[in-house]
Each structure stands twice: as structure tokens, then as C-alpha cells.
Design an enzyme around this catalytic site. Structure first.
Site, mmCIF file in Angstrom:
data_model
loop_
_atom_site.group_PDB
_atom_site.id
_atom_site.type_symbol
_atom_site.label_atom_id
_atom_site.label_comp_id
_atom_site.label_asym_id
_atom_site.label_seq_id
_atom_site.Cartn_x
_atom_site.Cartn_y
_atom_site.Cartn_z
ATOM 1 N N ALA A 28 28.844 -3.950 38.791
ATOM 2 C CA ALA A 28 29.900 -3.916 39.810
ATOM 3 C C ALA A 28 29.419 -4.587 41.087
ATOM 4 C CB ALA A 28 30.326 -2.469 40.075
ATOM 5 N N GLY A 39 28.207 -8.498 43.058
ATOM 6 C CA GLY A 39 28.896 -9.728 43.422
ATOM 7 C C GLY A 39 29.348 -10.543 42.224
ATOM 8 N N MET A 80 24.667 -12.506 31.595
ATOM 9 C CA MET A 80 24.723 -13.548 32.643
ATOM 10 C C MET A 80 23.332 -14.059 33.016
ATOM 11 S SD MET A 80 27.648 -12.574 35.376
ATOM 12 C CE MET A 80 29.308 -12.162 34.895
ATOM 13 N N LYS A 120 26.416 -12.262 47.774
ATOM 14 C CA LYS A 120 27.753 -12.839 47.607
ATOM 15 C C LYS A 120 28.823 -12.128 48.423
ATOM 16 C CE LYS A 120 26.698 -14.863 43.206
ATOM 17 N NZ LYS A 120 26.942 -15.027 41.788
ATOM 18 N N ASP A 169 32.306 -18.436 40.025
ATOM 19 C CA ASP A 169 31.663 -17.704 38.923
ATOM 20 C C ASP A 169 32.626 -17.424 37.764
ATOM 21 O OD1 ASP A 169 29.071 -17.513 39.874
ATOM 22 O OD2 ASP A 169 29.391 -15.581 40.863
HETATM 23 P P1 NDP Z 1 24.133 -7.691 42.743
HETATM 24 O O1 NDP Z 1 22.818 -7.354 43.354
HETATM 25 O O2 NDP Z 1 25.317 -7.922 43.608
HETATM 26 O O3 NDP Z 1 24.547 -6.482 41.739
HETATM 27 C C1 NDP Z 1 23.611 -5.924 40.874
HETATM 28 C C2 NDP Z 1 24.293 -5.089 39.798
HETATM 29 O O4 NDP Z 1 23.316 -4.750 38.813
HETATM 30 C C3 NDP Z 1 24.881 -3.781 40.295
HETATM 31 O O5 NDP Z 1 26.021 -3.480 39.518
HETATM 32 C C4 NDP Z 1 23.756 -2.770 39.998
HETATM 33 O O6 NDP Z 1 24.201 -1.457 39.780
HETATM 34 C C5 NDP Z 1 23.233 -3.324 38.690
HETATM 35 N N1 NDP Z 1 21.841 -2.985 38.388
HETATM 36 C C6 NDP Z 1 20.721 -3.459 39.000
HETATM 37 N N2 NDP Z 1 19.608 -2.962 38.407
HETATM 38 C C7 NDP Z 1 20.044 -2.159 37.402
HETATM 39 C C8 NDP Z 1 19.378 -1.354 36.437
HETATM 40 N N3 NDP Z 1 18.035 -1.289 36.361
HETATM 41 N N4 NDP Z 1 20.130 -0.665 35.555
HETATM 42 C C9 NDP Z 1 21.491 -0.732 35.614
HETATM 43 N N5 NDP Z 1 22.177 -1.464 36.499
HETATM 44 C C10 NDP Z 1 21.465 -2.173 37.387
HETATM 45 O O7 NDP Z 1 23.852 -8.922 41.779
HETATM 46 P P2 NDP Z 1 24.910 -10.016 41.243
HETATM 47 O O8 NDP Z 1 26.127 -9.272 40.841
HETATM 48 O O9 NDP Z 1 25.043 -11.121 42.208
HETATM 49 O O10 NDP Z 1 24.139 -10.618 39.966
HETATM 50 C C11 NDP Z 1 24.002 -9.840 38.772
HETATM 51 C C12 NDP Z 1 23.306 -10.670 37.704
HETATM 52 O O11 NDP Z 1 24.132 -11.722 37.252
HETATM 53 C C13 NDP Z 1 21.994 -11.306 38.142
HETATM 54 O O12 NDP Z 1 21.052 -11.172 37.093
HETATM 55 C C14 NDP Z 1 22.351 -12.761 38.348
HETATM 56 O O13 NDP Z 1 21.241 -13.614 38.155
HETATM 57 C C15 NDP Z 1 23.395 -12.937 37.253
HETATM 58 N N6 NDP Z 1 24.328 -14.040 37.543
HETATM 59 C C16 NDP Z 1 24.329 -15.125 36.727
HETATM 60 C C17 NDP Z 1 25.206 -16.149 36.945
HETATM 61 C C18 NDP Z 1 25.208 -17.308 36.040
HETATM 62 O O14 NDP Z 1 25.825 -18.327 36.404
HETATM 63 N N7 NDP Z 1 24.621 -17.233 34.873
HETATM 64 C C19 NDP Z 1 26.153 -16.133 38.074
HETATM 65 C C20 NDP Z 1 26.099 -14.915 38.828
HETATM 66 C C21 NDP Z 1 25.200 -13.933 38.583
HETATM 67 P P3 NDP Z 1 24.367 -0.388 41.023
HETATM 68 O O15 NDP Z 1 25.681 -0.727 41.643
HETATM 69 O O16 NDP Z 1 24.371 0.941 40.362
HETATM 70 O O17 NDP Z 1 23.204 -0.602 41.930
#
Ligand code: NDP
Length: 274
Positions: free
Chosen positions: A128, A130, A215, A66, A102
């Protein structure tokens, strides 16, 4: 000619967006197709370029692209500019337009579908990436009592919160920084549930009567929702409603008509029990 749309992500096989947009198209009598496309982690721009060059009209963007999508746009909506992330692209003759639906989707799901007003509530946003970026300003617009952001990498949460400091003071840090505080709404915007990982959240963060919102969708009770239930959250919700509502907003951007999201959510809910 049938207009082509898609969702691009990595992973993307789990996405329900094709099923949702097929229903919207049927409901609104729109001639379009919608597919899921897996982009290599280092090949997002090329994948978008190929899709647009072969007649694609628009795309939804999912994790982890994103923020990269934001950089590809030649024009963006105000809410996408504010978010610094884009989940909806529309390809014009000489432009790529980017929007972020979103936040509107999340807020509508919580307030309308779940009937849980955000005004005056203490809200904690986990993550934190997208998705988190896209929902901060729309959450603040609902006038919560306060908004905190906690992330595995606390410095990333602090940087993100700083980008909204003109709107409100947003507390930020790692998960441990929420120790000793309670919240009325806790939203999991991390992708931890995708891999079945449990977040190291301190005990006692769920206030009585609180809503825990993941989410993630389609995984049944995620580790986050299981933890929330054990810690006394009164209501648990997955992200299926947000998915349908953000899709309805994207459909409106592309086709100029807003589908009946409630009907589609009810149909999907029968297939994907919360
Ligand atoms: P990104 O890859 O941009 O961000 C991932 C985030 O998850 C970061 O904050 C990362 O932390 C954290 N993270 C990943 N793995 C772990 C872990 N094992 N423990 C703790 N923190 C973790 O993904 P998005 O922001 O785009 O998406 C996040 C989620 O939201 C996804 O599951 C997606 O499917 C869902 N989503 C659902 C939507 C809906 O319409 N229902 C719309 C948008 C998203 P760090 O920064 O420390 O790496």
C-alpha cells in the site's frame, strides 16, 4: 547543452533506470544524460530543488518518495492526481509537473509483454505504498473480475482502497484477510523483496493458471516468487518489464517521443536473467 535527468530514491544504487534511459536516448537520438541520485530520507525536497536549480530537466522518483513528490508538484496529470503519487517530474521555468507512469508500465508489461489479459481476472495487489497507489486505477481500467489490496499494515490498505471507491469496490486488509480466497494474478508491490523478507501469505491464494508478479527486479527468484512457485502459480514474472515500460512513458513525457521498449527490455533481460 546536454539535458540532465535523474532518478532519485533511497536506496537507489540498484536502479537500472540510468541504463534504460541511456539506451532510449541513443535509440531516439536525444542529447541527454541520466544519473542516479541518493536523497537523504529527510532531504527529498532539498535534493529535488538542487537538481532543478542546477539545470535538471526532469526526474524519476522511486521509493520511498513518490507520495512526497506528489506534494511538491504545482501541476499534475490526471493519472497522478488519481494515484496520489508521482514517479515522473518535469521542471519548467515556473512549475514542477508531476505524472505517474507506473500503472501504465505495469499493465503494458502484463498484457503486452507477458500476454496475460487482465479482464475478468481476480487480482490481488500486495502493498500500500507509492507503487501500489500508482497501479490501482490502471488495473481497474482493465476490467478485472475484482481487485483486492493486502498490506502488512491492514489499515493502510483499507485507507488506500477507500480512495478508489468511486471506481470499484476494492477489498482491503492485512495479508491474513486473503485466507480462503484464490486469485488469478498476485502482484507484489511491497518492498519486502529488497531485504529478502518473505511475506506471510496464506496457503492457497494462487489459482490454477495464475500469474505471480514481483515488481522487484534484478534479484533472481525473490522469496515472493519462490513462495508462488511452491504454491503452484503457473507463471512467474519480475518487474523488469514494468521498469522499462514506465521509463518509456516517462521518456515520452519529457521528450515527446516513445522509444522502442521491447528492444531495450530484450537487451536488459540478457544481462539480468529473470
Ligand atoms: P514504499 O516504501 O512506498 O512502500 C513499501 C511497501 O512495502 C509498504 O506497503 C510496506 O508495508 C511494504 N513492506 C516493506 N517491507 C515489508 C516487509 N518486510 N513485509 C511486508 N511488507 C513490507 O515503496 P514503493 O511502493 O515505492 O515500492 C515498492 C516496491 O516496488 C519496491 O521494491 C520498488 O523497487 C518496486 N517498484 C518497482 C517498479 C518497477 O518498475 N519494477 C516501479 C515501482 C516500484 P507497510 O505499509 O506495512 O509498511
Amino acid at each position: 547543452m546536454t539535458d540532465r535527468y535523474c532518478v532519485i530514491g533511497n536506496p537507489v544504487a540498484h536502479s537500472r533506470s540510468p541504463a534504460i534511459h541511456a539506451r532510449f536516448a541513443a535509440q531516439c537520438h536525444q542529447d541527454l544524460s541520466y544519473e542516479a541520485i541518493l536523497a537523504p530520507l529527510d532531504g527529498f525536497a532539498a535534493t529535488i530543488g538542487d537538481f532543478a536549480a542546477t539545470g535538471g530537466k526532469g526526474a524519476n522518483v522511486t521509493l520511498p518518495f513518490k507520495e512526497e513528490a506528489f506534494g511538491l508538484c504545482s501541476r499534475r496529470s490526471a493519472r497522478a492526481e488519481r494515484a496520489g503519487a508521482v514517479n515522473t517530474l518535469a521542471f519548467g521555468r515556473n512549475e514542477i509537473f508531476g505524472d505517474n507512469t507506473d500503472g501504465a508500465g505495469l499493465v503494458r508489461d502484463i498484457e503486452v509483454n507477458l500476454g496475460f489479459p487482465l479482464a475478468g481476472r481476480r487480482v490481488l495487489l500486495l502493498g500500500a505504498g507509492g507503487a501500489a497507489r500508482g497501479v490501482i486505477a490502471p488495473l481497474l481500467e482493465r476490467q478485472p473480475a475484482g481487485l483486492s489490496v493486502a498490506n502488512r499494515s491492514g489499515d493502510k490498505a483499507e485507507t488506500l482502497a477507500g480512495q478508489f471507491s468511486d471506481l470499484a469496490t476494492v477489498n482491503a486488509g492485512n495479508f491474513a484477510k486473503t485466507t480462503g480466497r484464490t486469485f488469478d494474478v498476485v502482484i507484489n508491490a511491497t518492498s519486502a523483496s529488497l531485504s529478502g523478507a518473505t511475506l506471510p501469505l496464506p496457503a492457497g491464494i494462487f489459482a490454477s493458471g495464475s500469474l505471480a508478479y514481483d515488481m522487484m527486479y534484478g534479484k533472481g527468484e525473490t522469496p515472493f516468487l519462490a513462495l508462488a512457485r511452491e504454491q503452484g502459480a503457473a507463471r512467474l514474472a519480475d518487474g523488469l518489464g514494468m521498469l522499462v515500460e514506465q521509463a518509456a512513458e516517462a521518456f515520452l513525457v519529457w521528450r515527446g517521443v516513445r522509444p522502442d521498449s521491447a528492444q531495450v527490455l530484450a537487451e536488459l533481460r540478457e544481462q539480468l536473467p529473470a
